[in-house]
Each structure stands twice: as structure tokens, then as C-alpha cells.
Design a protein around this motif. Sequence first.
Motif, short mmCIF file in Angstrom:
data_model
loop_
_atom_site.label_atom_id
_atom_site.label_comp_id
_atom_site.label_asym_id
_atom_site.label_seq_id
_atom_site.Cartn_x
_atom_site.Cartn_y
_atom_site.Cartn_z
N ILE A 14 -14.83 5.51 58.19
CA ILE A 14 -14.21 4.75 57.12
C ILE A 14 -15.27 3.77 56.64
O ILE A 14 -15.72 2.91 57.40
N ASN A 15 -15.73 3.99 55.41
CA ASN A 15 -16.77 3.16 54.83
C ASN A 15 -16.19 2.44 53.63
O ASN A 15 -15.80 3.08 52.64
N ILE A 16 -16.10 1.14 53.71
CA ILE A 16 -15.55 0.33 52.63
C ILE A 16 -16.70 -0.33 51.88
O ILE A 16 -17.43 -1.16 52.43
N PHE A 17 -16.88 0.10 50.64
CA PHE A 17 -17.90 -0.46 49.76
C PHE A 17 -17.28 -1.55 48.89
O PHE A 17 -16.19 -1.36 48.35
N LYS A 58 -13.45 -2.26 45.17
CA LYS A 58 -13.69 -1.51 46.41
C LYS A 58 -13.70 -0.01 46.13
O LYS A 58 -12.99 0.49 45.25
N VAL A 59 -14.51 0.70 46.93
CA VAL A 59 -14.46 2.16 47.02
C VAL A 59 -14.47 2.46 48.51
O VAL A 59 -15.30 1.92 49.25
N THR A 60 -13.53 3.26 48.95
CA THR A 60 -13.43 3.58 50.38
C THR A 60 -13.60 5.07 50.58
O THR A 60 -12.99 5.88 49.91
N ASN A 61 -14.48 5.39 51.53
CA ASN A 61 -14.73 6.78 51.92
C ASN A 61 -14.08 7.00 53.28
O ASN A 61 -14.43 6.33 54.25
N PHE A 71 -22.28 13.48 63.17
CA PHE A 71 -22.38 12.36 62.23
C PHE A 71 -23.76 11.71 62.32
O PHE A 71 -24.42 11.46 61.31
N GLU A 72 -24.22 11.45 63.54
CA GLU A 72 -25.51 10.79 63.73
C GLU A 72 -26.67 11.69 63.29
O GLU A 72 -27.66 11.19 62.74
N ALA A 73 -26.54 13.00 63.49
CA ALA A 73 -27.57 13.93 63.02
C ALA A 73 -27.65 13.91 61.49
O ALA A 73 -28.75 13.95 60.91
N MET A 74 -26.51 13.84 60.83
CA MET A 74 -26.47 13.78 59.37
C MET A 74 -27.25 12.57 58.86
O MET A 74 -27.96 12.64 57.87
N LEU A 75 -27.16 11.46 59.57
CA LEU A 75 -27.85 10.24 59.15
C LEU A 75 -29.38 10.37 59.19
O LEU A 75 -30.09 9.60 58.55
N GLN A 76 -29.89 11.36 59.92
CA GLN A 76 -31.34 11.58 60.01
C GLN A 76 -31.88 12.47 58.89
O GLN A 76 -33.08 12.59 58.72
N GLU A 95 -19.46 -1.18 54.61
CA GLU A 95 -19.04 -1.41 55.99
C GLU A 95 -18.68 -0.07 56.65
O GLU A 95 -17.51 0.23 56.87
N PRO A 96 -19.69 0.75 56.98
CA PRO A 96 -19.39 2.04 57.62
C PRO A 96 -19.06 1.84 59.10
O PRO A 96 -19.78 1.17 59.83
#
Length: 108
Positions: A14-17, A58-61, A71-76, A95-96
Motif C-alpha cells: 500500500i503506497n500512499i502518494f 492523494k493517489v494510493t496504490n 517484491f524486493e527483486a522488482m525493486l532492483q 509512503e510505501p
Amino acid sequence: MTMICKEQPLVTLINIFTVAPEQQKALLDNLIKVTQEIMYKQPGFISANLHKSLDGTKVTNYAQWRSRADFEAMLQNPEVRQHIRQASQIAISAEPTLYEVSFIAQSD
């Protein structure tokens, strides 16, 4: 497909922009494009749901991943890192946070 189920061993991002109201559409358009072109192809990706606040700030994913490792591999991934930089230039803040489902209540 997004399924909220306590028994499923997955992680939820949940990422709140926070954005200036005049930037909400630009951020949303960016997130949609990146989800369709990059995230969708990442190993472990299950789903993404984008929400915009009615006040424009706000935009929330809400995204689901098969595992924390996926998830962590995607970040690389360099393409993903470029996307994160682009979103950071549009948003005031992000705020991920990773979550797991703890409780579900549904009406009949």
C-alpha cells in the motif's frame, strides 16, 4: 485478479502518494502506464489497484505480490528504479509499506 484472503501467502504493497491537486492526474497516468508496461511483467506480480482521493491530494496504490522476495527483486530492476524516480518528481511524498492480511469482514 485482486483477492483479499487471509489464507493466501502473499504480500500487499500500500503506497500512499501525496500530490498537489493539479498533479494528481499526471501521477495517476504515470502509475497506470508503468503498471501496464513494466510491473505487469515482473515475476511475482499479482495485481495493482490505483485509487485517487476526492480532494485531489492523494493517489494510493494497492498492489499484491506473490512474496516479499519477488517484491524486493522488482525493486532492483533498472526500469522500475527509473519509474520510482519519475513518480518521486511528480509526488510531494510517498509512503510505501508492505502488509499482510490480518482480518476480513464482509456483508452478506
